[in-house]
Every structure is written in C-alpha cells, then in structure tokens.
Design an enzyme around this catalytic site. Structure first.
Site, mmCIF file in Angstrom:
data_model
loop_
_atom_site.group_PDB
_atom_site.id
_atom_site.type_symbol
_atom_site.label_atom_id
_atom_site.label_comp_id
_atom_site.label_asym_id
_atom_site.label_seq_id
_atom_site.Cartn_x
_atom_site.Cartn_y
_atom_site.Cartn_z
ATOM 1 N N SER A 132 -14.427 47.917 62.778
ATOM 2 C CA SER A 132 -14.767 48.557 61.490
ATOM 3 C C SER A 132 -13.567 48.441 60.567
ATOM 4 O O SER A 132 -12.426 48.325 61.017
ATOM 5 C CB SER A 132 -15.070 50.037 61.725
ATOM 6 O OG SER A 132 -15.146 50.716 60.494
ATOM 7 N N TYR A 145 -12.714 58.154 65.609
ATOM 8 C CA TYR A 145 -13.446 56.942 65.239
ATOM 9 C C TYR A 145 -12.485 55.870 64.729
ATOM 10 O O TYR A 145 -12.486 54.734 65.208
ATOM 11 C CB TYR A 145 -14.520 57.248 64.179
ATOM 12 C CG TYR A 145 -15.333 56.027 63.838
ATOM 13 C CD1 TYR A 145 -16.258 55.526 64.743
ATOM 14 C CD2 TYR A 145 -15.148 55.343 62.633
ATOM 15 C CE1 TYR A 145 -16.992 54.378 64.456
ATOM 16 C CE2 TYR A 145 -15.884 54.193 62.340
ATOM 17 C CZ TYR A 145 -16.802 53.725 63.261
ATOM 18 O OH TYR A 145 -17.517 52.577 62.991
HETATM 19 N N1 LIG Z 1 -23.033 51.508 59.921
HETATM 20 C C1 LIG Z 1 -21.816 51.349 59.442
HETATM 21 O O1 LIG Z 1 -21.538 51.659 58.258
HETATM 22 C C2 LIG Z 1 -20.736 50.741 60.297
HETATM 23 C C3 LIG Z 1 -19.516 50.426 59.697
HETATM 24 C C4 LIG Z 1 -18.506 49.863 60.463
HETATM 25 C C5 LIG Z 1 -18.718 49.608 61.797
HETATM 26 N N2 LIG Z 1 -19.914 49.932 62.378
HETATM 27 C C6 LIG Z 1 -20.074 49.676 63.816
HETATM 28 O O2 LIG Z 1 -21.247 48.940 64.040
HETATM 29 C C7 LIG Z 1 -21.710 49.172 65.372
HETATM 30 C C8 LIG Z 1 -23.212 49.419 65.335
HETATM 31 O O3 LIG Z 1 -23.492 50.625 64.668
HETATM 32 P P1 LIG Z 1 -24.748 50.851 63.696
HETATM 33 O O4 LIG Z 1 -24.203 51.199 62.380
HETATM 34 O O5 LIG Z 1 -25.683 49.722 63.816
HETATM 35 O O6 LIG Z 1 -25.349 52.198 64.297
HETATM 36 P P2 LIG Z 1 -26.585 52.509 65.244
HETATM 37 O O7 LIG Z 1 -27.859 52.088 64.607
HETATM 38 O O8 LIG Z 1 -26.410 53.933 65.633
HETATM 39 O O9 LIG Z 1 -26.364 51.559 66.515
HETATM 40 C C9 LIG Z 1 -25.501 51.867 67.554
HETATM 41 C C10 LIG Z 1 -25.860 51.010 68.753
HETATM 42 O O10 LIG Z 1 -24.903 51.310 69.774
HETATM 43 C C11 LIG Z 1 -25.608 51.659 70.949
HETATM 44 N N3 LIG Z 1 -24.886 52.668 71.725
HETATM 45 C C12 LIG Z 1 -24.329 53.816 71.285
HETATM 46 N N4 LIG Z 1 -23.826 54.512 72.331
HETATM 47 C C13 LIG Z 1 -24.076 53.768 73.430
HETATM 48 C C14 LIG Z 1 -23.830 53.950 74.815
HETATM 49 N N5 LIG Z 1 -23.230 55.052 75.299
HETATM 50 N N6 LIG Z 1 -24.205 52.982 75.676
HETATM 51 C C15 LIG Z 1 -24.827 51.864 75.210
HETATM 52 N N7 LIG Z 1 -25.104 51.630 73.929
HETATM 53 C C16 LIG Z 1 -24.743 52.582 73.054
HETATM 54 C C17 LIG Z 1 -26.939 52.213 70.472
HETATM 55 O O11 LIG Z 1 -27.915 52.073 71.494
HETATM 56 P P3 LIG Z 1 -28.552 53.303 72.338
HETATM 57 O O12 LIG Z 1 -28.462 54.530 71.488
HETATM 58 O O13 LIG Z 1 -29.956 52.852 72.590
HETATM 59 O O14 LIG Z 1 -27.752 53.386 73.581
HETATM 60 C C18 LIG Z 1 -27.243 51.312 69.295
HETATM 61 O O15 LIG Z 1 -27.875 50.138 69.718
HETATM 62 C C19 LIG Z 1 -20.890 50.355 65.905
HETATM 63 O O16 LIG Z 1 -19.897 49.882 66.782
HETATM 64 C C20 LIG Z 1 -20.253 50.928 64.651
HETATM 65 O O17 LIG Z 1 -19.036 51.583 64.908
HETATM 66 C C21 LIG Z 1 -20.932 50.499 61.659
#
Ligand SMILES: NC(=O)c1ccc[n+]([C@@H]2O[C@H](COP(=O)([O-])OP(=O)(O)OC[C@H]3O[C@@H](n4cnc5c(N)ncnc54)[C@H](OP(=O)(O)O)[C@@H]3O)[C@@H](O)[C@H]2O)c1
Length: 238
Positions: A132, A145
């Site tokens: 991120s 985070y």
């Molecule tokens: N959205 C943003 O603005 C943003 C910005 C910068 C970086 N990111 C990064 O992008 C990545 C994806 O996030 P997102 O924004 O797409 O959010 P999201 O829709 O909440 O997706 C998170 C994913 O991670 C999985 N996950 C979470 N905890 C887990 C666990 N204990 N074991 C296995 N899988 C797990 C979830 O699957 P399950 O819940 O089914 O396990 C889901 O598929 C993250 O690493 C986040 O830090 C997001």
C-alpha cells in the site's frame, strides 16, 4: 496454459485481479476464508480454476494448504499475495492491531515463504505482493496497518535481492495501491478512489511488464512523492 494463484480473491482487488488473469488465459487458484464467494467467482471465470480455503493467520495450516493448491495445479508461475486487513484504529485497540499484524505480517510472510520456495524449486516464477501507499509513512490512525505494509514492501525487496544473488529469473513485484473502492476503503475525505476493476487492470499491466514496484492507480505516484518529501513537522499535523 499459464497458471496463477491469487491469495485473497474472494472480494475487492483480488477478485478483480483473478478475473483479469482468467480473461487473459490463466488458469487461476482462488483462496480466502469465504469459500462460497470463491465458488461464485469460479463459476464466472472463462478458464479452469481451483478453490482452496486458506486463512493466512493460521500460518502452519495455511502454508500446507498453499502447497497443496500448487500441487493440484501442477505448479504455477505467478503468485499474488493480496490477502490483507485494515482498520481505522483511533482508539488504539489492541485486537485491531493484533489482527492486522497476524494477517498482513505473519500471514503474508508465511505465504511468501511457500511461494518463493516453489519458485526456487522450479528455478523461475513471479511473486507479487499487494502492499500500500501506506507503507511510505507511519499513521496515528492506523499504526499497525501502515507498519505492516512497510514490512510487506521491505520483505519483497529482500526476496528480490535473494533472487538476484542466486541469479534466478524470479521476478518480485511490489504493488502499492492508493485508494481503491472496496470494503477496506473506509473513512472520510477519501479522494482518487479507483474502481477495483481499474486497479486490477493496472496491476495486471505491471505484472506483464515485470515491474519491481508500482503505484496503482498511476496518479498515486504524485502522492507518494509528496509523502516522501514532506517534513515531519508538516506530516505530524495532518
Ligand atoms: N482498498 C484500498 O484502498 C487499498 C489500498 C491499498 C492497499 N490495499 C490492499 O489491497 C489488498 C486487498 O484489499 P481490498 O481493498 O480488496 O479489500 P477486501 O475486499 O476486504 O479484500 C481482502 C481480501 O483479503 C482476504 N483476507 C483477509 N483476511 C484474510 C485471512 N485471514 N486469510 C485469508 N484471506 C484473508 C479476504 O478474503 P476472506 O475474507 O474471504 O478471507 C479478501 O479476499 C489488501 O492487502 C489491502 O491492504 C487496499
């Protein structure tokens, strides 16, 4: 056929990336805790796909399950570690800090260990980590985070150096998204929030061009530059 695994593909960025990979001819391994969402996604994909329930916080079991998935797919050349959590934690609650560390630090490292060793065994591969822009500075509202994402980016750099010293064609890509419109993007005053489909398309482009690190969407490069240049006395007042 090209083969890839997306760890954390049940929603958000990971789900969209799995779709883009499949549309581009990859067989895809889908993982997460919410298996019903993974099977729903599986039915939408145009190529072969494999579903495996993996909770990355259960590190020993998660490592075994990822090894199983790699075996079931008969090896893969691309593994993206996208699973992650993030909470606004203005009350500085330990449970939120702990879950973040267990998922984004311990879980991430466990998955990276299995993925990188698979690439060492086959003497090639491509590891992608979803870090991120938060990796660039600490944050009072989300201390664990931002620190966890700094860990992810630094860890990936370490693995890139390891591959380079071994003179193996293993690519390591650090993706640093800004804001993407998913369940995780919470809070007020959000700006430049990208649709997850757009973020996934750009991530796929970065993967294809074998980038070492990249901001997604691309305009977040400007914020990254500002964050890195900003003196503490200004940053601490924000
Ligand atoms: N959205 C943003 O603005 C943003 C910005 C910068 C970086 N990111 C990064 O992008 C990545 C994806 O996030 P997102 O924004 O797409 O959010 P999201 O829709 O909440 O997706 C998170 C994913 O991670 C999985 N996950 C979470 N905890 C887990 C666990 N204990 N074991 C296995 N899988 C797990 C979830 O699957 P399950 O819940 O089914 O396990 C889901 O598929 C993250 O690493 C986040 O830090 C997001």
């Amino acid at each position: 056929m090209k083969k890839a695994i997306v760890i954390g593909s049940s929603s958000g960025i990971g789900k969209e990336l799995a779709k883009v990979l499949s549309q581009n001819g990859y067989a895809v391994g889908l993982t997460g805790r919410r298996v019903e969402l993974l099977t729903d996604l599986q039915s939408e994909l145009p190529t072969e796909s494999f579903v495996k329930a993996i909770d990355v916080t259960q590190t020993a079991e998660a490592m075994q399950r990822l090894q199983e998935l790699i075996r079931e797919m008969n090896g893969v050349e691309l593994i993206t570690i996208n699973a992650g959590v993030g909470f606004i934690n203005t009350e500085f609650e330990w449970e939120k800090e702990q879950t973040t560390i267990e998922t984004n630090v311990a879980g991430f490292s466990a998955m990276a260990n299995v993925a990188f060793k698979h690439f060492l065994e086959q003497s090639s591969g491509h590891l992608v980590g979803i870090s991120s822009i938060a990796a660039l500075r600490g944050s009072g509202a989300t201390p664990a985070y931002n620190a966890s994402k700094a860990f992810v980016s630094n860890y990936l750099e370490g693995l890139r150096q390891k591959a380079s010293k071994l003179k193996l064609p293993i690519t390591v890509t650090d993706i640093q998204p800004g804001l993407v419109d998913t369940a995780m993007a919470q809070g007020e005053g959000l700006f430049w929030v990208a649709p997850p489909e757009k973020a996934a398309r750009q991530i796929f482009d970065m993967i294809r061009s074998r980038r070492k690190r990249a901001y997604v969407t691309k305009r977040w490069r400007l914020i990254a530059w500002l964050l890195k240049a900003m003196p503490d006395r200004i940053y601490n007042r924000m």
